[in-house]
Design a protein around this motif. Structure first.
Motif, PDB file in Angstrom:
ATOM      1  N   LEU A   3       0.818  -1.206   0.000  1.00  0.00           N
ATOM      2  CA  LEU A   3       0.000   0.000   0.000  1.00  0.00           C
ATOM      3  C   LEU A   3       0.854   1.259   0.000  1.00  0.00           C
ATOM      4  O   LEU A   3       0.510   2.254  -0.647  1.00  0.00           O
ATOM      5  CB  LEU A   3      -0.933  -0.009   1.213  1.00  0.00           C
TER       6      LEU A   3
ATOM      7  N   GLU B 241       1.637   4.425  -3.576  1.00  0.00           N
ATOM      8  CA  GLU B 241       1.545   5.884  -3.548  1.00  0.00           C
ATOM      9  C   GLU B 241       2.811   6.576  -4.041  1.00  0.00           C
ATOM     10  O   GLU B 241       2.816   7.804  -4.217  1.00  0.00           O
ATOM     11  CB  GLU B 241       1.253   6.353  -2.106  1.00  0.00           C
TER      12      GLU B 241
ATOM     13  N   LEU C 299       1.447   9.988   1.850  1.00  0.00           N
ATOM     14  CA  LEU C 299       0.342   9.068   2.128  1.00  0.00           C
ATOM     15  C   LEU C 299      -0.833   9.832   2.737  1.00  0.00           C
ATOM     16  O   LEU C 299      -1.047   9.812   3.949  1.00  0.00           O
ATOM     17  CB  LEU C 299       0.790   7.953   3.097  1.00  0.00           C
TER      18      LEU C 299
ATOM     19  N   ALA D 298      -6.849  10.065   2.493  1.00  0.00           N
ATOM     20  CA  ALA D 298      -7.801   9.591   1.492  1.00  0.00           C
ATOM     21  C   ALA D 298      -7.263   8.439   0.655  1.00  0.00           C
ATOM     22  O   ALA D 298      -8.017   7.798  -0.080  1.00  0.00           O
ATOM     23  CB  ALA D 298      -8.193  10.752   0.567  1.00  0.00           C
ATOM     24  N   SER D 299      -5.961   8.142   0.760  1.00  0.00           N
ATOM     25  CA  SER D 299      -5.362   7.056  -0.020  1.00  0.00           C
ATOM     26  C   SER D 299      -5.598   5.723   0.685  1.00  0.00           C
ATOM     27  O   SER D 299      -5.887   5.677   1.890  1.00  0.00           O
ATOM     28  CB  SER D 299      -3.862   7.296  -0.168  1.00  0.00           C
ATOM     29  N   PRO D 300      -5.474   4.603  -0.047  1.00  0.00           N
ATOM     30  CA  PRO D 300      -5.601   3.295   0.601  1.00  0.00           C
ATOM     31  C   PRO D 300      -4.611   3.108   1.746  1.00  0.00           C
ATOM     32  O   PRO D 300      -4.963   2.548   2.786  1.00  0.00           O
ATOM     33  CB  PRO D 300      -5.331   2.317  -0.546  1.00  0.00           C
TER      34      PRO D 300
ATOM     35  N   GLY E  85      -3.283   5.496   3.607  1.00  0.00           N
ATOM     36  CA  GLY E  85      -3.719   6.337   4.714  1.00  0.00           C
ATOM     37  C   GLY E  85      -4.882   5.720   5.473  1.00  0.00           C
ATOM     38  O   GLY E  85      -4.927   5.749   6.712  1.00  0.00           O
TER      39      GLY E  85
END
Length: 421
Positions: free
Chosen positions: A19, A23, A164, A167-169, A171
């Motif tokens: 993950l 990013e 990160l 809103a990111s996977p 995060g």
């Protein structure tokens, strides 16, 4: 299927690294900056898992197959978290080309301070946990700092510039793990002492032995429900004995609710408990824990108890709900002159239930063990023999040697982990 330490560690590290890598720019994923970021995310994930394991939630104990396994996983997760945090500290987790921003803006200097505190605190907690020369009481109180330390680690994640966003996977992954870890730490530190399954007992008899005691307690009101072979955390209501300490409940279920413990003087706390325990003292018992249950469907059973590890087998012998035990052979490993309960007491207990008792005073290499073990295997199908063991882990290789030599599958051995630290 039960979870293992390596499975949890592998899953969390792989998911965290994947993950975090998604990013980053493609060219930065395999560099030292990408390695540092992935290591930091993985370390936080492992620390969150350690906080969840330390909460003693029943669902976690069931998933790992017993609280003894949970404690083992907790130790290895902490070790790996420290190793990955070291990699994270060694390399800078960022390059100018990354688009970075802090999730939580803190005054200048605070992000760096939190970073240093996170690493030093984690190193201190892990080294403390691995140092067996530290008194149990000191270890226990210092280890309570692991909850607040995790909050510091979360603040470190939120306050340093990173690629990160929440809103990111990655995060969302970190946020979910952080929330779960903080919940586990808060439960153990603040709510567990108030809401844990527990009952008050009074000591009604103490039988002394060679650097050991047999203690019987009766419930003041309602007792605890347990299965023979499980253990509880005993906390005496007396000066110097208030630390909760795990002991196997050495009795079967009784109509009067009384329970018994066989306690040997093996450390600072147990030495004091054996010396100072008195009839009439009150105690708080948190229980039950553990999944060391007898396989009653087995056609042939071998029980192996070493030292104070004989306790769960005493409980099984006293569990009269199971009928006779004529398919059971109990190997009792003991040191002559220090056997407690004494061998003759154990012999009478076994004979009353129809079980065979084999005394092994000479350790794992004693012919009494190897010869009788081999004879049992020749009497029937070795693949159908269920073996239950509780005792010093130094005996485990000897037991496995006998199993392999006589055709007993490795999977037929079930054992209770003997040490929590």
């Amino acid at each position: 299927m039960q979870l293992r330490s390596w499975q949890v560690i592998t899953l969390l590290v792989a998911a965290s690294s994947l993950l975090a890598g998604v990013e980053l720019p493609a060219g930065a994923r395999l560099g030292t900056a990408g390695l540092s970021l992935a290591s930091g995310v993985s370390a936080l994930a492992l620390m969150a898992a350690a906080a969840v394991l330390g909460a003693r939630w029943t669902c976690v104990e069931v998933a790992f197959g017993g609280l003894d396994r949970v404690y083992l996983a907790h130790k290895w997760i902490g070790i790996w978290a420290l190793g990955l945090a070291s990699v994270h500290l060694l390399f800078k987790a960022g390059v100018p080309e990354w688009q970075t921003a802090a999730i939580l803006e803190l005054p200048k200097g605070w992000p760096r301070l939190l970073r240093q505190l996170s690493f030093l605190g984690l190193m201190f907690i892990v080294l403390l946990a691995l140092n067996r020369n530290i008194a149990y009481g000191t270890w226990r109180w210092w280890h309570k700092l692991s909850g607040p330390l995790f909050v510091v680690v979360v603040l470190h994640w939120l306050s340093f510039k990173q690629p990160l966003p929440l809103a990111s996977p990655a995060g969302a992954w970190l946020l979910a793990l952080s929330a779960l870890g903080i919940a586990g730490a808060a439960w153990k530190l603040l709510l567990y002492p108030l809401l844990a399954r527990s009952a008050e007992y009074r000591v009604v008899s103490i039988t002394p032995g060679a650097a050991a005691i047999h203690m019987e307690l009766e419930p003041v009101k309602a007792g605890i429900d347990f299965q023979p072979g499980q253990f509880g955390f005993l906390r005496m209501n007396a000066q110097g004995l208030r630390e909760p300490h795990p002991f196997t409940i050495a009795t079967g279920k009784r109509g009067d609710g009384r329970i018994e413990f066989v306690i040997r003087a093996l450390g600072d706390y147990t030495n004091k408990l054996v010396a100072d325990a008195r009839v009439g003292m009150y105690a708080q018992i948190q229980a039950p824990f553990g999944r060391f249950a007898r396989h009653r469907s087995a056609r042939r059973e071998i029980w192996i108890g070493g030292g104070v590890g004989i306790s769960p087998f005493i409980a099984w012998l006293k569990d009269h709900a199971t009928g006779t035990l004529d398919s059971v052979t109990l190997f009792y490993f003991y040191t002559p002159g220090r056997d407690f309960p004494e061998f003759e007491v154990m012999r009478a207990m076994a004979e009353a239930r129809g079980a065979e008792l084999v005394g092994v005073p000479g350790g794992g290499g004693d012919p009494a063990f190897g010869e009788r073990f081999a004879a049992i295997c020749r009497e029937g199908d070795p693949a159908g023999i269920d073996i239950a063991f509780c005792g010093p882990k130094g005996l485990t290789p000897r037991i496995r040697e006998q199993m392999r030599a006589n055709g007993v599958p490795d999977a037929n051995l079930r054992y209770e982990l003997f040490e929590f630290r």
